[in-house]
Design a protein around this motif. Structure first.
Motif, PDB file in Angstrom:
ATOM      1  N   ASP A 113       0.797  -1.093  -0.049  1.00  0.00           N
ATOM      2  CA  ASP A 113       0.126  -0.073   0.102  1.00  0.00           C
ATOM      3  C   ASP A 113       0.853   1.246   0.077  1.00  0.00           C
ATOM      4  N   LEU A 114       1.141   1.914  -1.245  1.00  0.00           N
ATOM      5  CA  LEU A 114       2.003   3.058  -1.185  1.00  0.00           C
ATOM      6  C   LEU A 114       1.690   4.092  -0.572  1.00  0.00           C
ATOM      7  N   LYS A 115       0.180   4.364  -0.552  1.00  0.00           N
ATOM      8  CA  LYS A 115      -0.479   5.438  -0.091  1.00  0.00           C
ATOM      9  C   LYS A 115      -0.096   5.607   1.577  1.00  0.00           C
ATOM     10  N   ALA A 116      -0.381   4.411   2.202  1.00  0.00           N
ATOM     11  CA  ALA A 116      -0.097   4.048   3.460  1.00  0.00           C
ATOM     12  C   ALA A 116       1.548   4.119   3.857  1.00  0.00           C
ATOM     13  N   ALA A 117       2.291   3.799   3.053  1.00  0.00           N
ATOM     14  CA  ALA A 117       3.728   4.035   3.237  1.00  0.00           C
ATOM     15  C   ALA A 117       3.829   5.467   3.300  1.00  0.00           C
ATOM     16  N   ALA A 118       3.535   6.205   2.358  1.00  0.00           N
ATOM     17  CA  ALA A 118       3.885   7.656   2.313  1.00  0.00           C
ATOM     18  C   ALA A 118       3.339   8.340   3.457  1.00  0.00           C
ATOM     19  N   LYS A 119       2.052   7.964   3.783  1.00  0.00           N
ATOM     20  CA  LYS A 119       1.394   8.595   5.276  1.00  0.00           C
ATOM     21  C   LYS A 119       2.456   8.602   6.601  1.00  0.00           C
ATOM     22  N   LEU A 120       2.982   7.343   6.476  1.00  0.00           N
ATOM     23  CA  LEU A 120       3.707   6.886   7.750  1.00  0.00           C
ATOM     24  C   LEU A 120       5.031   7.695   7.611  1.00  0.00           C
ATOM     25  N   LEU A 121       5.746   7.753   6.579  1.00  0.00           N
ATOM     26  CA  LEU A 121       6.894   8.437   6.393  1.00  0.00           C
ATOM     27  C   LEU A 121       6.576  10.140   6.963  1.00  0.00           C
ATOM     28  N   ASP A 122       5.428  10.567   6.504  1.00  0.00           N
ATOM     29  CA  ASP A 122       4.946  11.988   6.611  1.00  0.00           C
ATOM     30  C   ASP A 122       4.893  12.155   8.275  1.00  0.00           C
ATOM     31  N   GLU A 123       4.251  11.116   8.871  1.00  0.00           N
ATOM     32  CA  GLU A 123       4.096  11.220  10.293  1.00  0.00           C
ATOM     33  C   GLU A 123       5.493  11.009  11.074  1.00  0.00           C
TER      34      GLU A 123
ATOM     35  N   ALA B   3      12.153   4.367  -4.019  1.00  0.00           N
ATOM     36  CA  ALA B   3      12.013   5.393  -4.744  1.00  0.00           C
ATOM     37  C   ALA B   3      10.432   6.009  -5.195  1.00  0.00           C
ATOM     38  N   ARG B   4       9.601   5.241  -5.071  1.00  0.00           N
ATOM     39  CA  ARG B   4       8.112   5.736  -5.327  1.00  0.00           C
ATOM     40  C   ARG B   4       7.660   6.351  -3.830  1.00  0.00           C
ATOM     41  N   ILE B   5       8.180   5.985  -2.747  1.00  0.00           N
ATOM     42  CA  ILE B   5       7.744   6.764  -1.670  1.00  0.00           C
ATOM     43  C   ILE B   5       8.750   7.655  -1.191  1.00  0.00           C
ATOM     44  N   GLY B   6       9.849   8.072  -1.953  1.00  0.00           N
ATOM     45  CA  GLY B   6      10.759   9.252  -1.656  1.00  0.00           C
ATOM     46  C   GLY B   6      11.872   8.704  -1.047  1.00  0.00           C
TER      47      GLY B   6
END
Length: 514
Positions: free
Chosen positions: A329-339, A376-379
């Motif tokens: 889940d790429l969206k969940a991954a990005a959200k966790l890194l933001d948090e 790379a897709r999650i930064g």
């Protein structure tokens, strides 16, 4: 091979009459005795010279080797072995129970799995030259399966006593009791073993010479099989993309036998001392960014099974098939890194890491490349670092100079032996390879692992390992990805290659060429 062969532009000439079998490895072993290092390539060669007390058939039932008989006390706290008489080391000195006792005490100290395998051993006694008695403080239900040549190598006391085991010259020029004598190791090219004419198991071995070639390039290994310049290899010794083509050739055979002693799990290990990975949210994000189905289909061409557990599916009794709580889940991954406060600094990259990969298999690099692209897709920017197996082992287990690593772990015949070392806090010992590389420490997991190691009731023991798998899946010190399907590939003229549970890793005493 029955015709004369020249290796390395005349470096070694094989006599025309000699009956030789040639094994291929992708990389060079760091040592020729699996005493202090259990890299796959070391396992591949060790047992030809250095034997164990027992060997095992395909269902892991023990059979005689250096021991001719054995007995386990009703309470599981005493193992007695009668050792084979008339056995001599390759330098002519007699093999006795003193050698076996010394080896087991040494393995407990220096072997990557020895601390857990022999954790309950309180003493190793020698009532007479042909009798070995191992006494334990508590039962060890797995122990009778632990005496294979590669897992518990019996080394000569007269060569190791008073020395540093890791740097002992015997690791490079081994003296053993096995069917083959070490002849030559031309670094970077090949190893030569010759038939031991004084082997206790006469008329074995059935071949005059065993050659082990190192061919790092996967395409070159495929060509070597096609041309007949190598005779056999194991753990799928060619590029997976070549398998369909090679399977059409009548002179080549493929088999899955000889792998039941050592199931494997491919893992992504986090260094929990790393500034990023000590934050569980970052580990969760990485987990969400990796698709195991892609790994099976694209990296392994279907020759692998998804596993979320450190216990391989092959160990059916213990394996937990429950999916990871961190689904792709790429969206969940990005959200966790933001948090975690790791937002992109340039609109794209959050931070940069270096990924090391075990070079033993071709799939290691390809998997590392996939992980780099996925993260790379999650930064997360990832640099890959390649090195030989010795440098990899030193970096991960001694220097601890790494961020995360693509690695493999053999489960072997029981989770206490193959899995405990990865998660038990007491197996975090710098310099001990293929142990607790993540520096994971959880007191509850320690307690459960130690309880499972001495639990004699099979049902209770399975339940303990189920709890361990649940906790590790939630803590996510690593990502267990797939269990590879290993194939042994050999020329049709090679026979009796996989006669034991460890297949090509065995002593190959029965192998013959026809």
């Amino acid at each position: 091979m029955l015709a004369s062969t020249v290796l390395c532009a005349g470096a070694w000439l094989m006599p025309a009459h000699a009956e030789t079998a040639t094994m291929v490895l992708a990389t060079e072993p760091p040592t020729l005795v699996s005493l202090t290092n259990v890299a796959t390539t070391a396992l591949a060669v060790s047992g030809k010279v250095t034997e164990g007390l027992l060997e095992y058939n395909e269902d892991l039932s023990p059979e005689p080797l250096l021991a001719t008989s054995w007995n386990i006390s009703p309470d599981g706290k005493e193992y007695s072995f009668k050792l084979r008489e008339g056995v001599r080391w390759h330098d002519g000195k007699p093999f006795t129970a003193e050698d076996a006792a010394f080896s087991i005490n040494l393995l407990k100290k220096v072997h990557p799995r020895g601390r857990s395998t022999f954790a309950n051993v309180t003493s190793v006694e020698v009532p007479d030259p042909q009798t070995l008695v191992i006494k334990l403080s508590q039962p060890a239900p797995y122990l009778i399966k632990a005496f294979a040549s590669t897992e518990t190598p019996i080394v000569p006391k007269h060569l190791y006593e008073g020395t540093d085991a890791a740097s002992n010259p015997n690791g490079n020029t081994p003296i053993g009791t096995g069917p083959f004598k070490f002849k030559e190791w031309q670094r970077g090219n090949y190893i030569v073993y010759e038939r031991n004419p004084d082997y206790w198991g006469k008329p074995d071995p059935k071949i005059d010479r065993l050659v082990v070639k190192f061919i790092p390039d996967a395409a070159a290994r495929s060509i070597a099989f096609e041309s007949g310049s190598v005779d056999f290899g194991y753990r799928t010794p060619v590029a997976l993309s070549d398998l369909d083509r090679l399977k059409s050739l009548p002179n080549l055979k493929f088999e899955t036998k000889g792998a039941s002693y050592s199931y494997n799990v491919t893992r992504l290990e986090f260094n929990l001392d790393n500034q990023y990975f000590r934050d569980k949210r970052v580990r969760e994000a990485v987990a969400h960014a990796i698709d195991r189905k892609v790994i099976v289909n694209t990296i392994h061409y279907g020759y692998a099974t998804i596993t979320y557990s450190p216990i391989a599916p092959g160990l059916k009794e213990f394996h937990d098939p429950t999916p990871s709580p961190y689904a792709y889940d790429l969206k969940a991954a990005a959200k966790l890194l933001d948090e975690a406060g790791l937002k992109p600094t340039d609109g794209k990259t959050r931070f940069r890491l270096t990924l090391d990969f075990n070079p033993i298999t071709t799939e290691g690099r390809r998997l590392a490349e996939y992980i780099r692209a996925s993260l790379a897709r999650i930064g997360i920017a990832v640099d890959l670092r390649a090195q030989d197996i010795s440098a990899f082992v030193k970096r991960i287990y001694t220097d601890r100079d790494f961020d995360f690593a693509v690695n493999g772990a053999s489960n072997l015949f029981d989770p206490t032996v193959g899995v405990q070392r990865l998660y038990w806090s007491k197996s975090f010992v710098k310099g001990v390879p293929f142990s607790n590389a993540t520096h994971y420490s959880n007191p509850e997991v320690d307690r459960l692992l130690e309880q499972a190691a001495v639990e004699n009731d099979p049902k209770t023991r399975v339940g303990l390992f189920k709890k361990i798998q649940d906790i590790v899946a939630e803590d996510i010190p690593d990502l267990n990805l797939v269990s590879p399907t290993f194939l042994t590939l050999h020329n049709a003229k090679i026979h009796d290659l996989a006669t034991t549970a460890d297949g090509a890793e065995g002593n190959l005493a029965h192998l013959y060429v026809k």
